[in-house]
Design a protein around this motif. Structure first.
Motif, PDB file in Angstrom:
ATOM      1  N   MET A   1     -63.066   0.174   4.929  1.00 11.20           N
ATOM      2  CA  MET A   1     -63.436   1.594   4.965  1.00 11.20           C
ATOM      3  C   MET A   1     -63.660   2.068   6.405  1.00 11.20           C
ATOM      4  O   MET A   1     -63.182   3.127   6.796  1.00 11.20           O
TER       5      MET A   1
ATOM      6  N   LEU B   1     -47.080  12.035   4.524  1.00  8.52           N
ATOM      7  CA  LEU B   1     -48.325  11.350   4.120  1.00  8.52           C
ATOM      8  C   LEU B   1     -48.535  11.459   2.607  1.00  8.52           C
ATOM      9  O   LEU B   1     -48.950  10.507   1.956  1.00  8.52           O
TER      10      LEU B   1
ATOM     11  N   HIS C   1     -52.164   1.978   6.319  1.00 14.06           N
ATOM     12  CA  HIS C   1     -53.382   2.695   6.727  1.00 14.06           C
ATOM     13  C   HIS C   1     -53.886   3.546   5.560  1.00 14.06           C
ATOM     14  O   HIS C   1     -55.087   3.664   5.333  1.00 14.06           O
ATOM     15  N   VAL C   2     -52.929   4.157   4.857  1.00 16.05           N
ATOM     16  CA  VAL C   2     -53.290   5.005   3.708  1.00 16.05           C
ATOM     17  C   VAL C   2     -54.016   4.182   2.651  1.00 16.05           C
ATOM     18  O   VAL C   2     -55.025   4.612   2.088  1.00 16.05           O
TER      19      VAL C   2
ATOM     20  N   PRO D   1     -51.777  10.298  -5.746  1.00 13.92           N
ATOM     21  CA  PRO D   1     -51.603   9.396  -4.592  1.00 13.92           C
ATOM     22  C   PRO D   1     -51.619   7.918  -4.992  1.00 13.92           C
ATOM     23  O   PRO D   1     -50.900   7.106  -4.386  1.00 13.92           O
TER      24      PRO D   1
ATOM     25  N   VAL E   1     -46.291   8.972   0.789  1.00  8.95           N
ATOM     26  CA  VAL E   1     -46.654   7.545   0.841  1.00  8.95           C
ATOM     27  C   VAL E   1     -47.993   7.277   0.151  1.00  8.95           C
ATOM     28  O   VAL E   1     -48.484   6.161   0.174  1.00  8.95           O
ATOM     29  N   GLY E   2     -48.564   8.313  -0.463  1.00 16.44           N
ATOM     30  CA  GLY E   2     -49.754   8.088  -1.292  1.00 16.44           C
ATOM     31  C   GLY E   2     -51.084   8.406  -0.637  1.00 16.44           C
ATOM     32  O   GLY E   2     -52.118   7.899  -1.068  1.00 16.44           O
ATOM     33  N   ALA E   3     -51.044   9.249   0.403  1.00 18.19           N
ATOM     34  CA  ALA E   3     -52.314   9.614   1.040  1.00 18.19           C
ATOM     35  C   ALA E   3     -53.068  10.614   0.171  1.00 18.19           C
ATOM     36  O   ALA E   3     -52.458  11.511  -0.420  1.00 18.19           O
ATOM     37  N   THR E   4     -54.365  10.448   0.102  1.00 16.90           N
ATOM     38  CA  THR E   4     -55.182  11.415  -0.636  1.00 16.90           C
ATOM     39  C   THR E   4     -55.372  12.648   0.244  1.00 16.90           C
ATOM     40  O   THR E   4     -55.177  12.583   1.460  1.00 16.90           O
TER      41      THR E   4
ATOM     42  N   GLU F   1     -56.530   9.053  14.886  1.00 17.37           N
ATOM     43  CA  GLU F   1     -55.394   9.926  14.565  1.00 17.37           C
ATOM     44  C   GLU F   1     -55.649  11.351  15.039  1.00 17.37           C
ATOM     45  O   GLU F   1     -54.760  12.013  15.546  1.00 17.37           O
TER      46      GLU F   1
ATOM     47  N   ASP G   1     -62.470   0.689   9.052  1.00 17.03           N
ATOM     48  CA  ASP G   1     -61.158   0.674   9.704  1.00 17.03           C
ATOM     49  C   ASP G   1     -60.409   1.972   9.445  1.00 17.03           C
ATOM     50  O   ASP G   1     -59.799   2.538  10.342  1.00 17.03           O
ATOM     51  N   LYS G   2     -60.516   2.404   8.187  1.00 15.99           N
ATOM     52  CA  LYS G   2     -59.808   3.620   7.791  1.00 15.99           C
ATOM     53  C   LYS G   2     -60.373   4.833   8.531  1.00 15.99           C
ATOM     54  O   LYS G   2     -59.624   5.658   9.063  1.00 15.99           O
TER      55      LYS G   2
ATOM     56  N   TYR H   1     -59.401   4.723  12.106  1.00 16.67           N
ATOM     57  CA  TYR H   1     -57.988   5.084  12.229  1.00 16.67           C
ATOM     58  C   TYR H   1     -57.831   6.594  12.168  1.00 16.67           C
ATOM     59  O   TYR H   1     -57.094   7.184  12.964  1.00 16.67           O
TER      60      TYR H   1
ATOM     61  N   LYS I   1     -45.721  -1.745   1.435  1.00 11.43           N
ATOM     62  CA  LYS I   1     -46.913  -1.706   0.576  1.00 11.43           C
ATOM     63  C   LYS I   1     -46.692  -2.482  -0.721  1.00 11.43           C
ATOM     64  O   LYS I   1     -47.522  -2.428  -1.620  1.00 11.43           O
TER      65      LYS I   1
ATOM     66  N   ARG J   1     -48.286   6.974  -6.225  1.00 11.88           N
ATOM     67  CA  ARG J   1     -47.300   6.884  -5.135  1.00 11.88           C
ATOM     68  C   ARG J   1     -47.478   5.639  -4.286  1.00 11.88           C
ATOM     69  O   ARG J   1     -46.574   5.239  -3.571  1.00 11.88           O
ATOM     70  N   ARG J   2     -48.667   5.056  -4.331  1.00 13.20           N
ATOM     71  CA  ARG J   2     -48.867   3.796  -3.596  1.00 13.20           C
ATOM     72  C   ARG J   2     -48.125   2.648  -4.274  1.00 13.20           C
ATOM     73  O   ARG J   2     -47.910   1.611  -3.675  1.00 13.20           O
TER      74      ARG J   2
ATOM     75  N   ILE K   1     -47.896   3.259   8.411  1.00 12.02           N
ATOM     76  CA  ILE K   1     -48.626   4.387   7.791  1.00 12.02           C
ATOM     77  C   ILE K   1     -49.082   4.107   6.344  1.00 12.02           C
ATOM     78  O   ILE K   1     -50.257   4.288   6.030  1.00 12.02           O
ATOM     79  N   PRO K   2     -48.185   3.629   5.459  1.00  2.57           N
ATOM     80  CA  PRO K   2     -48.649   3.417   4.071  1.00  2.57           C
ATOM     81  C   PRO K   2     -49.805   2.417   3.981  1.00  2.57           C
ATOM     82  O   PRO K   2     -50.649   2.530   3.084  1.00  2.57           O
TER      83      PRO K   2
ATOM     84  N   PHE L   1     -57.696  12.009   3.096  1.00  8.47           N
ATOM     85  CA  PHE L   1     -57.065  11.242   4.183  1.00  8.47           C
ATOM     86  C   PHE L   1     -56.246  12.174   5.082  1.00  8.47           C
ATOM     87  O   PHE L   1     -56.262  12.043   6.301  1.00  8.47           O
TER      88      PHE L   1
END
Lengths: 216, 289
Positions: free
Chosen positions: B1, B206, A104-105, A74, B209-212, B11, B3-4, B7, A153, A77-78, A101-102, B215
Motif C-alpha cells: 500500500m 490506466l 503498479h495498478v 477495474p 489496465v484496471g486502475a481504479t 507520478e 509503495d502504491k 508511486y 499481470k 480488467r486486471r 504500469i499494470p 488510482f
C-alpha cells in the motif's frame, strides 16, 4: 471462463452484436473473424465491460455483466490483458515504465515489479529496448511492448483487437507467434482480425461475425 | 500500500515535470488571479485597521445632574457599562472636573465661585471591532433615557460619516471578492481541465489496465496541490510587492503605511489549495465516466 448468452448490443449507427451466444474455455485460442464493421471490437468491448449488452448476459470468470458494479470493473480488467491495433502506449514513458504500469495498478512493490517486467521483456525478446521510448521503436516492436504490458499481470485471457492491423507481414507473423507462445503457457487468447489468411491454417478455433451475428 | 501511495505521489511530481510548460502556465495563471485576491485582502485588512483606529477615537461625554453625588453617578456609570458595544465608561468625579477646568482655563473654580457647580460626568468608549455598521444612536438614546443624565455630547457627524463609508466599502469589497474568487475558481478549474484533457490518453490507458478511479485521480490531486501551492506563493510575492510599492507611493504623500500580515499567505494558500483540489477532482471526473 467467457460466456455470451443471447447478447444483443446495438449502436445508434445500426452496427453492434445481435443475439450472440458462445463460450470460450480456459487456455483456448480463438480467432474472431469478420469484415470491418462486423462487430468484432464490440464483442471484445463487451468482454472487458467497456460497454454493456442491452439484452442477454456476458460472463467473464466470476464477473457478470448483469450484476457487476461499476467500481468492480477495474478488478475484472486486471484479469484481462488487452492489445490494440493502435498499440495504446504512453509516448512519454519508456518501454519498461509502460510494461510496469499494470503492476503498479495492482499494487505490487518495486522489488516484485522489476523481475516480472524484466522476465516478460526477455520472454518476448525486447529486453534490449527497455529504456527506449515507444517513438524510438518500430511498429512491430511497439506491438510487442503492448503485448508485454498485457501479459505482465498474468491475465486469464488476452484480448487482441486487430493486433496486426498496422504491421507489415513479417511483424504480423511474429505477433501471432508470440500470442501462440503466450497461449501455450495456458493463457486464453481472443484475437479479432479481418485478415483470415494470416490465421486460417494455424489450427485455432474461429468465431465468425457477419453484420453483428455470430455465424460459426 | 505504501509503495502504491509513494508511486502515485511520485507520478504526480513526474507528471508535473513532463508537462512543465503547461504547469508553468497554470501556476502563473493561478498566481496572477490570486494576486487580485491578495490585493483585496491587504486593502480590506488595512481599511479595517483604519476603521478600528477611527472607532477607537469615538467618545461620548455623559453629564449628570449637578446635584448628584459621585457615588450616585458611579451607579449610572455601571449601568452604562452594561450597554452592548460599550467598551468602557469612566467616571469623572466633580473633583476631577474641577481639575480639568483648572488645567484648561488656569483658574481654580473654588477661587472663582467658592463652590464647585461642575457636574460629575463620564467618558464612554465603544468597541472598535466588528464588520457591521456601528449604530451609535440607540446607545445615545438609551443613555439619555437614564435618570439624572442631563446631556450627552458626541461627534455624531464624524461617526455617522465613518460608519456609512465603512459599510459601503465593506459591501464593495465583499462583492469584488466574490467576483474575483469566482473568476479564480473558473480559471483554476479550466487550467486544470486543459491539463487533464491533454492527458486523456493516460487516463484511458490506466482504465484499460484496471486502475481504479482513486488510482487515476491521486496523481492529478498531487499535481493540483503542488500547482496550487506554487501559484499561491507567487501570488504572495506579488501581493508583498504591491504592499512595498504601495508604501513607497504612500510615503511621498502621507505617513500611513500599509500593513503586511502573514495571514494573507495562509489565506491565499488555503483558498488556492482548496480550489485546486476541488478543480482537479471535478475535471478528472469527466474523464472517468
Amino acid at each position: 471462463m467467457i460466456k455470451f448468452e443471447d447478447v444483443t448490443c446495438r449502436f445508434v449507427s445500426g452496427s453492434g452484436i445481435e443475439e450472440a451466444s458462445f463460450e470460450v474455455g480456459p487456455g483456448e485460442f480463438v480467432c474472431i473473424i469478420g469484415p470491418t464493421g462486423a462487430g468484432k471490437t464490440t464483442l471484445l468491448r463487451l468482454i472487458y465491460m467497456d460497454i454493456f449488452p442491452e439484452k442477454g448476459k456476458v460472463k467473464v470468470a466470476e464477473f457478470s455483466s448483469v450484476k457487476i458494479k461499476r467500481r468492480r470493473i477495474p478488478y475484472l480488467r486486471r484479469k484481462v490483458g488487452m492489445v490494440f491495433q493502435e498499440f495504446e502506449l504512453l509516448e512519454d514513458r519508456s518501454v519498461y515504465e509502460n510494461v510496469a504500469i499494470p503492476l503498479h495498478v495492482i499494487g505490487l512493490n518495486i522489488k516484485e515489479i522489476r523481475p516480472r517486467v524484466t522476465n516478460v521483456l526477455e520472454e518476448l525478446g525486447i529486453s534490449d529496448k527497455s529504456h527506449h521510448l515507444p517513438s524510438e521503436l518500430s511498429g512491430g516492436e511497439q506491438q510487442i511492448v503492448s503485448l508485454a504490458r498485457a501479459i505482465v499481470k498474468e491475465p486469464i485471457v488476452v484480448l487482441a483487437d486487430e493486433p496486426t492491423g498496422n504491421l507489415d507481414p513479417a511483424a504480423s507473423l511474429k505477433i501471432i507467434k508470440l500470442l501462440e507462445q503466450i497461449n501455450s503457457d495456458g493463457t486464453a487468447v481472443l484475437m479479432a482480425t479481418h485478415n483470415y489468411s494470416f490465421v486460417k491454417d494455424r489450427g485455432h478455433r474461429f468465431i465468425e461475425i457477419v453484420e453483428g451475428r455470430v455465424t460459426a | 500500500m505504501i509503495d502504491k501511495i509513494l508511486y502515485l505521489i511520485a507520478e504526480g511530481f513526474r507528471s508535473l515535470w513532463r508537462a512543465r510548460l503547461t504547469a508553468v502556465a497554470s501556476i502563473t495563471a493561478i498566481g496572477v488571479s490570486m494576486s487580485f485576491v491578495g490585493f483585496g485582502v491587504v486593502i480590506g485588512q488595512n481599511f479595517s485597521d483604519l476603521i478600528e483606529f477611527a472607532r477607537s477615537q469615538y467618545r461620548f461625554e455623559v453629564f449628570f445632574s449637578p446635584l448628584m453625588s459621585d457615588s450616585e453617578a458611579e451607579l449610572i456609570v455601571k449601568n452604562i457599562r452594561k450597554i452592548e458595544r460599550v467598551k468602557s465608561a469612566r467616571l469623572i468625579t466633580k473633583l476631577e472636573a474641577s481639575e480639568i477646568f483648572e488645567s484648561e482655563f488656569g483658574e481654580n473654580i473654588y477661587d472663582l465661585l467658592q463652590e464647585n457647580p461642575l457636574p460629575a460626568s463620564c467618558v464612554v468608549k465603544l468597541e472598535e471591532e466588528g464588520e457591521e455598521r456601528l449604530r451609535v444612536e440607540p446607545i445615545i438614546r438609551r443613555i439619555r433615557s437614564m435618570q439624572d443624565v442631563t446631556d450627552v455630547r458626541y461627534q455624531g457627524r464624524i461617526i455617522s460619516l465613518v460608519e456609512r463609508y465603512y459599510q459601503g466599502f465593506f459591501s464593495l469589497v465583499t462583492a469584488l471578492a466574490v467576483v474575483v474568487l469566482l473568476g479564480t475558481v473558473l480559471l483554476i478549474s479550466n487550467t486544470i481541465r486543459l491539463t487533464i484533457y491533454s492527458r486523456r490518453d493516460l487516463i484511458r490507458i490506466l482504465k484499460l489496465v484496471g486502475a481504479t478511479n482513486r488510482f487515476i485521480r491521486f496523481p492529478f490531486l498531487v499535481e493540483g496541490v503542488i500547482e496550487g501551492i506554487l501559484g499561491a506563493l507567487l501570488a504572495c510575492v506579488v501581493t508583498y510587492g504591491f504592499v512595498r510599492g504601495g508604501n513607497y507611493f504612500l510615503s511621498l504623500f502621507i505617513s500611513y503605511r500599509l500593513i503586511w500580515d502573514m495571514k494573507v499567505v495562509a489565506i491565499l494558500v488555503v483558498v488556492v489549495v482548496f480550489f485546486a483540489i476541488a478543480g482537479s477532482m471535478r475535471s478528472v471526473r469527466k474523464f472517468l465516466v
